[in-house]
Design a protein around this motif. Sequence first.
Motif, PDB file in Angstrom:
ATOM      1  N   ALA B  26     -17.634   0.807 -47.611  1.00 23.68           N
ATOM      2  CA  ALA B  26     -17.864   0.098 -46.351  1.00 23.68           C
ATOM      3  C   ALA B  26     -16.834   0.527 -45.298  1.00 23.68           C
ATOM      4  CB  ALA B  26     -17.800  -1.406 -46.572  1.00 23.68           C
ATOM      5  N   HIS B  27     -15.568   0.611 -45.716  1.00 23.03           N
ATOM      6  CA  HIS B  27     -14.524   1.065 -44.778  1.00 23.03           C
ATOM      7  C   HIS B  27     -14.818   2.492 -44.320  1.00 23.03           C
ATOM      8  CE1 HIS B  27     -11.701  -2.218 -44.638  1.00 23.03           C
ATOM      9  NE2 HIS B  27     -11.686  -2.326 -45.966  1.00 23.03           N
ATOM     10  N   ALA B  28     -15.186   3.350 -45.280  1.00 18.82           N
ATOM     11  CA  ALA B  28     -15.435   4.746 -44.940  1.00 18.82           C
ATOM     12  C   ALA B  28     -16.555   4.853 -43.917  1.00 18.82           C
ATOM     13  CB  ALA B  28     -15.781   5.525 -46.202  1.00 18.82           C
ATOM     14  N   SER B  29     -17.568   4.008 -44.086  1.00 20.35           N
ATOM     15  CA  SER B  29     -18.708   4.095 -43.177  1.00 20.35           C
ATOM     16  C   SER B  29     -18.327   3.635 -41.764  1.00 20.35           C
ATOM     17  CB  SER B  29     -19.875   3.293 -43.759  1.00 20.35           C
ATOM     18  OG  SER B  29     -20.476   2.493 -42.789  1.00 20.35           O
ATOM     19  N   VAL B  30     -17.523   2.558 -41.664  1.00 19.96           N
ATOM     20  CA  VAL B  30     -17.073   2.110 -40.343  1.00 19.96           C
ATOM     21  C   VAL B  30     -16.243   3.217 -39.686  1.00 19.96           C
ATOM     22  CG1 VAL B  30     -15.651   0.443 -39.085  1.00 19.96           C
ATOM     23  CG2 VAL B  30     -17.069  -0.330 -40.994  1.00 19.96           C
ATOM     24  N   MET B  31     -15.328   3.784 -40.449  1.00 21.57           N
ATOM     25  CA  MET B  31     -14.439   4.800 -39.871  1.00 21.57           C
ATOM     26  C   MET B  31     -15.204   6.050 -39.448  1.00 21.57           C
ATOM     27  SD  MET B  31     -10.760   4.572 -41.658  1.00 21.57           S
ATOM     28  CE  MET B  31     -10.783   3.580 -43.106  1.00 21.57           C
ATOM     29  N   GLN B  32     -16.166   6.453 -40.286  1.00 23.58           N
ATOM     30  CA  GLN B  32     -16.965   7.632 -39.927  1.00 23.58           C
ATOM     31  C   GLN B  32     -17.739   7.393 -38.635  1.00 23.58           C
ATOM     32  OE1 GLN B  32     -19.431   8.496 -43.304  1.00 23.58           O
ATOM     33  NE2 GLN B  32     -17.707   9.398 -44.439  1.00 23.58           N
ATOM     34  N   ASP B  33     -18.424   6.247 -38.566  1.00 22.86           N
ATOM     35  CA  ASP B  33     -19.242   5.977 -37.383  1.00 22.86           C
ATOM     36  C   ASP B  33     -18.393   5.847 -36.130  1.00 22.86           C
ATOM     37  OD1 ASP B  33     -21.306   6.053 -39.087  1.00 22.86           O
ATOM     38  OD2 ASP B  33     -21.851   3.922 -38.968  1.00 22.86           O
ATOM     39  N   ALA B  34     -17.266   5.137 -36.272  1.00 26.76           N
ATOM     40  CA  ALA B  34     -16.410   4.944 -35.098  1.00 26.76           C
ATOM     41  C   ALA B  34     -15.806   6.283 -34.661  1.00 26.76           C
ATOM     42  CB  ALA B  34     -15.324   3.925 -35.392  1.00 26.76           C
ATOM     43  N   THR B  35     -15.474   7.142 -35.627  1.00 28.45           N
ATOM     44  CA  THR B  35     -14.948   8.468 -35.287  1.00 28.45           C
ATOM     45  C   THR B  35     -16.030   9.293 -34.596  1.00 28.45           C
ATOM     46  OG1 THR B  35     -13.548   8.354 -37.235  1.00 28.45           O
ATOM     47  CG2 THR B  35     -13.786  10.517 -36.208  1.00 28.45           C
ATOM     48  N   ALA B  36     -17.234   9.254 -35.157  1.00 28.20           N
ATOM     49  CA  ALA B  36     -18.340  10.030 -34.586  1.00 28.20           C
ATOM     50  C   ALA B  36     -18.611   9.611 -33.141  1.00 28.20           C
ATOM     51  CB  ALA B  36     -19.595   9.850 -35.433  1.00 28.20           C
ATOM     52  N   GLN B  37     -18.432   8.313 -32.848  1.00 30.58           N
ATOM     53  CA  GLN B  37     -18.678   7.845 -31.480  1.00 30.58           C
ATOM     54  C   GLN B  37     -17.444   7.991 -30.595  1.00 30.58           C
ATOM     55  OE1 GLN B  37     -20.454   3.908 -31.316  1.00 30.58           O
ATOM     56  NE2 GLN B  37     -21.618   4.325 -33.191  1.00 30.58           N
ATOM     57  N   GLY B  38     -16.369   8.499 -31.189  1.00 28.37           N
ATOM     58  CA  GLY B  38     -15.153   8.724 -30.409  1.00 28.37           C
ATOM     59  C   GLY B  38     -14.449   7.448 -29.978  1.00 28.37           C
ATOM     60  N   VAL B  39     -14.651   6.347 -30.732  1.00 31.04           N
ATOM     61  CA  VAL B  39     -14.048   5.084 -30.310  1.00 31.04           C
ATOM     62  C   VAL B  39     -12.952   4.595 -31.257  1.00 31.04           C
ATOM     63  CG1 VAL B  39     -16.036   4.293 -28.988  1.00 31.04           C
ATOM     64  CG2 VAL B  39     -15.894   3.751 -31.426  1.00 31.04           C
ATOM     65  N   LEU B  40     -12.748   5.316 -32.363  1.00 33.05           N
ATOM     66  CA  LEU B  40     -11.730   4.856 -33.317  1.00 33.05           C
ATOM     67  C   LEU B  40     -10.342   5.264 -32.827  1.00 33.05           C
ATOM     68  CD1 LEU B  40     -11.418   3.494 -36.172  1.00 33.05           C
ATOM     69  CD2 LEU B  40     -11.106   5.799 -37.045  1.00 33.05           C
ATOM     70  N   VAL B  41      -9.510   4.280 -32.580  1.00 32.92           N
ATOM     71  CA  VAL B  41      -8.145   4.574 -32.130  1.00 32.92           C
ATOM     72  C   VAL B  41      -7.207   4.616 -33.329  1.00 32.92           C
ATOM     73  CG1 VAL B  41      -6.267   3.828 -30.617  1.00 32.92           C
ATOM     74  CG2 VAL B  41      -8.641   3.437 -29.938  1.00 32.92           C
ATOM     75  N   GLY B  42      -7.448   3.755 -34.307  1.00 32.47           N
ATOM     76  CA  GLY B  42      -6.616   3.757 -35.498  1.00 32.47           C
ATOM     77  C   GLY B  42      -7.115   2.756 -36.501  1.00 32.47           C
ATOM     78  N   ALA B  43      -6.763   2.970 -37.753  1.00 35.33           N
ATOM     79  CA  ALA B  43      -7.133   2.030 -38.802  1.00 35.33           C
ATOM     80  C   ALA B  43      -6.309   2.350 -40.029  1.00 35.33           C
ATOM     81  CB  ALA B  43      -8.618   2.138 -39.136  1.00 35.33           C
ATOM     82  N   GLU B  44      -5.781   1.320 -40.650  1.00 33.05           N
ATOM     83  CA  GLU B  44      -5.006   1.569 -41.866  1.00 33.05           C
ATOM     84  C   GLU B  44      -4.834   0.285 -42.679  1.00 33.05           C
ATOM     85  OE1 GLU B  44      -1.253   4.558 -42.628  1.00 33.05           O
ATOM     86  OE2 GLU B  44      -2.054   4.205 -40.633  1.00 33.05           O
ATOM     87  N   PRO B  45      -4.845   0.426 -44.001  1.00 34.44           N
ATOM     88  CA  PRO B  45      -4.551  -0.748 -44.817  1.00 34.44           C
ATOM     89  C   PRO B  45      -3.040  -0.953 -44.891  1.00 34.44           C
ATOM     90  CG  PRO B  45      -5.098   1.114 -46.227  1.00 34.44           C
ATOM     91  CD  PRO B  45      -5.199   1.609 -44.807  1.00 34.44           C
ATOM     92  N   LEU B  46      -2.629  -2.198 -45.137  1.00 32.57           N
ATOM     93  CA  LEU B  46      -1.197  -2.477 -45.295  1.00 32.57           C
ATOM     94  C   LEU B  46      -0.878  -2.633 -46.780  1.00 32.57           C
ATOM     95  CD1 LEU B  46      -0.592  -5.207 -42.543  1.00 32.57           C
ATOM     96  CD2 LEU B  46      -0.526  -2.731 -42.314  1.00 32.57           C
ATOM     97  N   ALA B  47       0.351  -2.277 -47.129  1.00 26.13           N
ATOM     98  CA  ALA B  47       0.818  -2.524 -48.491  1.00 26.13           C
ATOM     99  C   ALA B  47       0.925  -4.042 -48.679  1.00 26.13           C
ATOM    100  CB  ALA B  47       2.171  -1.864 -48.696  1.00 26.13           C
ATOM    101  N   PRO B  48       0.865  -4.538 -49.907  1.00 23.59           N
ATOM    102  CA  PRO B  48       0.854  -5.995 -50.124  1.00 23.59           C
ATOM    103  C   PRO B  48       2.091  -6.705 -49.567  1.00 23.59           C
ATOM    104  CG  PRO B  48       1.136  -4.813 -52.196  1.00 23.59           C
ATOM    105  CD  PRO B  48       0.772  -3.792 -51.162  1.00 23.59           C
ATOM    106  N   THR B  49       1.958  -8.010 -49.361  1.00 22.39           N
ATOM    107  CA  THR B  49       3.047  -8.778 -48.746  1.00 22.39           C
ATOM    108  C   THR B  49       4.311  -8.790 -49.608  1.00 22.39           C
ATOM    109  OG1 THR B  49       2.043 -10.727 -49.714  1.00 22.39           O
ATOM    110  CG2 THR B  49       1.638 -10.352 -47.379  1.00 22.39           C
ATOM    111  N   SER B  50       4.184  -8.461 -50.882  1.00 25.50           N
ATOM    112  CA  SER B  50       5.396  -8.392 -51.713  1.00 25.50           C
ATOM    113  C   SER B  50       6.347  -7.317 -51.191  1.00 25.50           C
ATOM    114  CB  SER B  50       5.007  -8.106 -53.167  1.00 25.50           C
ATOM    115  OG  SER B  50       4.203  -6.934 -53.213  1.00 25.50           O
ATOM    116  N   SER B  51       5.802  -6.408 -50.389  1.00 22.51           N
ATOM    117  CA  SER B  51       6.664  -5.355 -49.838  1.00 22.51           C
ATOM    118  C   SER B  51       7.182  -5.724 -48.449  1.00 22.51           C
ATOM    119  CB  SER B  51       5.880  -4.046 -49.761  1.00 22.51           C
ATOM    120  OG  SER B  51       4.873  -4.166 -48.774  1.00 22.51           O
TER     121      SER B  51
END
Lengths: 417, 120
Positions: B26-51
């Motif tokens: 699901a994440h890959a599909s959002v990122m691909q589509d947003a990239t294809a439309q030239g609207v993705l500025v950034g996206a990243e998961p965060l390491a868990p709160t224990s860090s």
Amino acid sequence: MHDIRAAAESVFRAESGRIIATLIRISGSFDRAEEAMQEAFAAALISWPEKGIPQSPSAWIVATAHRKLIDYSRREKTHREKADSLRYETPSAIVPDHLINEETSMHFPDDRLRLIFTCCHPAINQEAQVALTLRTLGGLTTPEIAKAFLTPEATLAQRLVRAKRKIQEARIPYEVPPARDLPARLASVQAVIYLIFNEGYAAATGDRLVRNDLCNEAIRLGRLLCELLPAEPENPGLLALMLLHDSRREARSVDGKLVTLEEQDRSLWDHAAISEGMALIERALRLSRPGPYQLQAAIAALHAEAGRAAETDWRQIAALYERLLAMNPSPVIALNHAVAVAMGVSLEEGLKRINILSGLDHYYLFHAAKADILRRMNRMEEAAGCYRRALELATNLVERDFLRRRLREVEMHGEGT
Amino acid sequence: MRYMMLIYSREGAELSAEDAARIYAAHASVMQDATAQGVLVGAEPLAPTSSATTIRMRQGKMLATDGPFAETKEQLAGYYIIDCKDLEEAKEWAARIPTSCYGDEGSIEIRPLRGVSKNA
């Protein structure tokens, strides 16, 4: 001069919603649109006595306000060019050149639909949706709205400011939602209108006149919604529901005392409102897309149709509540259904249904309804107990007064037997 | 307008291989589509709160504490920044972002970015 002021006021009353809706579209800002409209009305009071009232006063107001908007954006542009400190990007409110044409604004389009959907956008909380709708489409002033909702003026003003800021900052679009979002978005518009109506209708406290204004305003908005989206049967359903309830306004309280539907003087009902409501609901139901407002209106219509309380078609009402219950399983609707069964089928059957309801122990109408059925069954002591419980829970003075009267009645009967 | 979409979800649950694959897709599909439309500025998961480490400045001194700022059930788990026409468009993107790594919990908070102009 007096005539001019009256003319301007009547234009404001009838057209301010449409004017502001157009000005918001042009300027992209609620505040600017309001300011420009106010200035245009002020300008009218100076210009009209000299030059006469224009042929189309509202188009004159729009054109004048439009010029004010152009002035604002020019001023802002100059200001921005001068400023050299830290700057945030603000959404531009520059009026595009092609809009600076008085010819187009002479026949200005109806933007009220965009406005009502924006005011009732789900990203704004409902209290603010209500305030914003009354302020813009209703043309009510902030003090008027505050008074009607028994809210301090400062609180209400703050609510409006926050809602407008949210629209601007989150960039809530100024548009009619696309077809796939329409049902959900329309439901939130209808909910706001019905809430305004109920605020005016339900509570008997506060200024009577202001309260009636709220009902009238809600009905006006209901008419607007029907006019703008006539193909949605819930719109005439909602309008019919409000008209049918409102038709009993004069009969439901006498000398500040609550009169039940059963005991109302039916000649005091507003029969013009009833005919209009009946015609609307009949037409809506013919579209065969029933919804909660249509069903409730149909129930209200059955009450309105009965010449005397005893002629009420309670079986049909019970059947309608059953359909409503299937659409929206809520204990309050189940309670209404049980009452209709008690009146239309048998008191025992109705009481049985009431006794199995749960989750309504803190709802005074639950105990009042149960008391009423017990009273009809001549079980006066039990009825008295339920009235007492209802009295503990009711807060509205008029309703408390009614419950106390009923309690005295059953207590007296209880002694007699 | 650029909108930041903050993903809040519950931490700690072990994901089945199937769920992990579904969420990843699901994440890959959002990122691909947003990239294809030239609207993705950034996206990243965060390491868990224990860090996580939380920093506060108190009377000119830095105080560092272990863990996130607020103890809540749902934690910030990642973000997207997508350039959208308006809130409605942002909502459409947000609806496609998997909100939870565990059950049906979680939410996406949509916040417009104010943007400080570069020549300030």
